[in-house]
Design a protein around this motif. Structure first.
Motif, PDB file in Angstrom:
ATOM      1  N   PHE A   1       3.000   8.019   6.759  1.00  0.00           N
ATOM      2  CA  PHE A   1       2.707   9.181   5.754  1.00  0.00           C
ATOM      3  C   PHE A   1       2.621  10.380   6.353  1.00  0.00           C
ATOM      4  O   PHE A   1       2.207  11.342   5.535  1.00  0.00           O
ATOM      5  CB  PHE A   1       1.281   8.548   4.987  1.00  0.00           C
ATOM      6  N   ALA A   2       2.563  10.654   7.509  1.00  0.00           N
ATOM      7  CA  ALA A   2       2.724  12.000   8.269  1.00  0.00           C
ATOM      8  C   ALA A   2       4.004  12.502   7.860  1.00  0.00           C
ATOM      9  O   ALA A   2       4.061  13.660   7.639  1.00  0.00           O
ATOM     10  CB  ALA A   2       2.562  11.762   9.673  1.00  0.00           C
ATOM     11  N   GLY A   3       4.919  11.782   7.516  1.00  0.00           N
ATOM     12  CA  GLY A   3       6.256  12.152   6.825  1.00  0.00           C
ATOM     13  C   GLY A   3       6.360  12.338   5.289  1.00  0.00           C
ATOM     14  O   GLY A   3       7.384  12.323   4.737  1.00  0.00           O
ATOM     15  N   SER A   4       5.209  12.323   4.890  1.00  0.00           N
ATOM     16  CA  SER A   4       5.427  12.247   3.236  1.00  0.00           C
ATOM     17  C   SER A   4       6.089  13.226   2.416  1.00  0.00           C
ATOM     18  O   SER A   4       6.819  13.011   1.403  1.00  0.00           O
ATOM     19  CB  SER A   4       3.782  12.220   2.576  1.00  0.00           C
TER      20      SER A   4
ATOM     21  N   LEU B   1       0.848  -1.166   0.083  1.00  0.00           N
ATOM     22  CA  LEU B   1      -0.035  -0.076   0.097  1.00  0.00           C
ATOM     23  C   LEU B   1       1.079   1.209   0.015  1.00  0.00           C
ATOM     24  O   LEU B   1       0.471   2.383  -0.632  1.00  0.00           O
ATOM     25  CB  LEU B   1      -0.816  -0.146   1.300  1.00  0.00           C
ATOM     26  N   ILE B   2       1.953   1.135   0.757  1.00  0.00           N
ATOM     27  CA  ILE B   2       3.009   2.493   0.506  1.00  0.00           C
ATOM     28  C   ILE B   2       3.394   2.661  -0.451  1.00  0.00           C
ATOM     29  O   ILE B   2       3.445   3.853  -1.153  1.00  0.00           O
ATOM     30  CB  ILE B   2       3.966   2.164   1.809  1.00  0.00           C
ATOM     31  N   PHE B   3       3.878   1.418  -1.266  1.00  0.00           N
ATOM     32  CA  PHE B   3       4.508   1.695  -2.658  1.00  0.00           C
ATOM     33  C   PHE B   3       3.374   2.161  -3.603  1.00  0.00           C
ATOM     34  O   PHE B   3       3.558   2.766  -4.727  1.00  0.00           O
ATOM     35  CB  PHE B   3       4.966   0.534  -3.084  1.00  0.00           C
ATOM     36  N   LEU B   4       2.155   2.083  -3.411  1.00  0.00           N
ATOM     37  CA  LEU B   4       1.079   2.397  -4.308  1.00  0.00           C
ATOM     38  C   LEU B   4       0.901   3.733  -4.300  1.00  0.00           C
ATOM     39  O   LEU B   4       0.929   4.233  -5.424  1.00  0.00           O
ATOM     40  CB  LEU B   4      -0.399   1.623  -3.873  1.00  0.00           C
TER      41      LEU B   4
END
Length: 450
Positions: free
Chosen positions: A141-144, A59-62
């Motif tokens: 994802f807070a560190g996107s 999911l992260i890589f998506l």
């Protein structure tokens, strides 16, 4: 300027290898981020926590993959301007790229924070690990903004031939990540979320160091804060070259999510075991990744400088080296997988799943290397739509169709594992046929003349 022109003059193999080695080491430390998370979480918090971290990977890589694909397109544009010594347009492309990264990072933060629970549920993530998976994903994802900007800035430096400074910054941030992981998880026992927090902090450190490098350099690719804006012509080129790569990453990620959803059906131990293998496989893929990235920059710079014969020779050298190294690494993984997997989790079930997956896939790494190198060459030549369509067909449509049908009739996890070597082989055959029939360098030359 001398360092940046090594890919344009002198020994081809020395130039490619000298550029690829820092990329290899940089990707090695990049891989350490999530691997250290899994290693420390697995040893200190157990198999359920390890499964929570592992289930978030696809999911992260998506979500990250699309924006990283755009960054690849920006690198192609910048490398061509650099090779052609068109420094005015190069400056505009650099500042447009930075502006795109800032907007993308903020957008990705919002998307990741809100969509995490829904997508993880749709993937069939086991209920026992779902709360920790959501927590890990949201904190990550807070560190996107940090990891998007790192990839953007790293791409700029690599496009002008500087693969060393991103390596230095990655070494520093990887050390920070390891220290924080041990402190948060091992000492303070703060749980799975703290592993994601450590990753976010360390990625922010590397992004900041890279950005400072671009701001303080006196070279032609210097970033000036007041000049960060979108330049329409350069933005169109970046999107044109990068969109196919971004879509390709997203499409492959969707296929991987389907694969992960099927793995989830076999239980927590299967999720943990396959997650362990994916971390080990990430290291095994490093020779493949670094040569593909090096070839994209090498081809982009030399075609920009109209050195077509040099580009062709460099492409051939990169393909042979990547395939040879990939197969050598594959043999090593095949032989040592039980020992490597037990470092993450000593549970016999977890090690067993990781071993079975490695014994199906590892000896086929050479086909993956060939596909990635051809894709890298195509992107460097500005033909990023070609690898997108090839991988859409083989790594998405065929892979999903194969798994959906076969698992229905043969409900064994080995069936899922065979999807990878099967589709790697198919994409290699398609690329080989295309590569032999279409002289892409001459096609590029004619396009330039028009």
């Amino acid at each position: 300027m001398e360092k940046g022109t090594k890919l344009l003059e002198g020994s081809i193999w020395k130039g490619v290898v000298a550029f690829a080695i820092p990329l290899f080491l940089g990707n090695l430390f990049q891989q350490l981020y999530n691997t250290v998370d899994s290693l420390i979480v697995g040893n200190f918090l157990g198999s359920d926590a390890l499964a929570a971290v592992s289930s978030s990977g696809s999911l992260i890589f998506l979500l990250v993959g699309f924006f990283n694909g755009i960054a690849v397109g920006a690198g192609v544009v910048i490398s061509k301007y650099f090779g052609a010594r068109d420094y005015e347009n190069l400056k505009k492309a650099v500042h447009t790229d930075v502006a795109f990264g800032l907007i993308s990072g903020l957008l990705l933060t919002v998307i990741g924070m809100f969509l995490a629970p829904q997508i993880l549920v749709l993937m069939g993530t086991p209920e026992s690990v779902l709360p920790n998976s959501i927590l890990y994903f949201r904190i990550y994802f807070a560190g996107s903004l940090a990891f998007v900007m790192y990839n953007i800035v790293m791409g700029i430096l690599q496009a002008v031939g500087d693969s060393r400074h991103p390596l230095y910054y990655l070494i520093f941030s990887s050390i920070v990540n390891i220290v924080l992981d041990l402190l948060f998880v091992g000492v303070f026992r703060m749980g799975v979320g703290s592993a994601a927090l450590a990753t976010a902090i360390s990625q922010a450190a590397s992004a900041l160091l890279c950005f400072i490098r671009l701001v303080r350099t006196n070279d032609i690719y210097q970033v000036k804060i007041r000049e960060i804006r979108f330049h329409p012509a350069q933005l169109r080129q970046i999107i044109s070259f990068g969109l196919p790569s971004g879509l390709q990453n997203s499409i492959i990620s969707i296929a991987n999510i389907v694969v992960q959803s099927n793995i989830n059906k076999f239980g927590v131990m299967a999720v943990a075991g396959c997650g362990v293998y994916s971390k080990i496989e990430g290291f095994a893929f490093l020779p493949i990744t670094c040569f593909a990235m090096a070839l994209t920059t090498f081809i982009g710079q030399n075609l920009g400088a109209r050195q077509y014969d040099r580009a062709k020779k460099g492409a051939a050298f990169g393909i042979v080296c990547s395939m040879t190294l990939a197969e050598l690494v594959g043999v090593i993984v095949y032989m040592l997988i039980p020992y490597l997997a037990s470092a993450f989790d000593s549970s016999a079930e977890v090690v067993g799943f990781a071993t079975r997956q490695a014994h199906v896939e590892a000896l086929f790494y050479c086909f993956l290397a060939f596909s990635h190198c051809i894709a890298g060459i195509m992107r460097g030549a500005g033909k990023s739509a070609v690898p997108m369509f090839v991988m859409l067909v083989s790594w998405c449509i065929i892979r999903i169709t194969y798994i959906t049908i076969t698992v229905h009739f043969i409900p064994k996890i080995q069936v899922i594992f065979w999807a990878y070597p099967l589709t790697w082989s198919i994409s290699s055959i398609i690329f080989l046929v295309y590569f032999l029939k279409a002289d892409w360098i001459h096609n590029f030359e004619r396009a330039e003349q028009r």
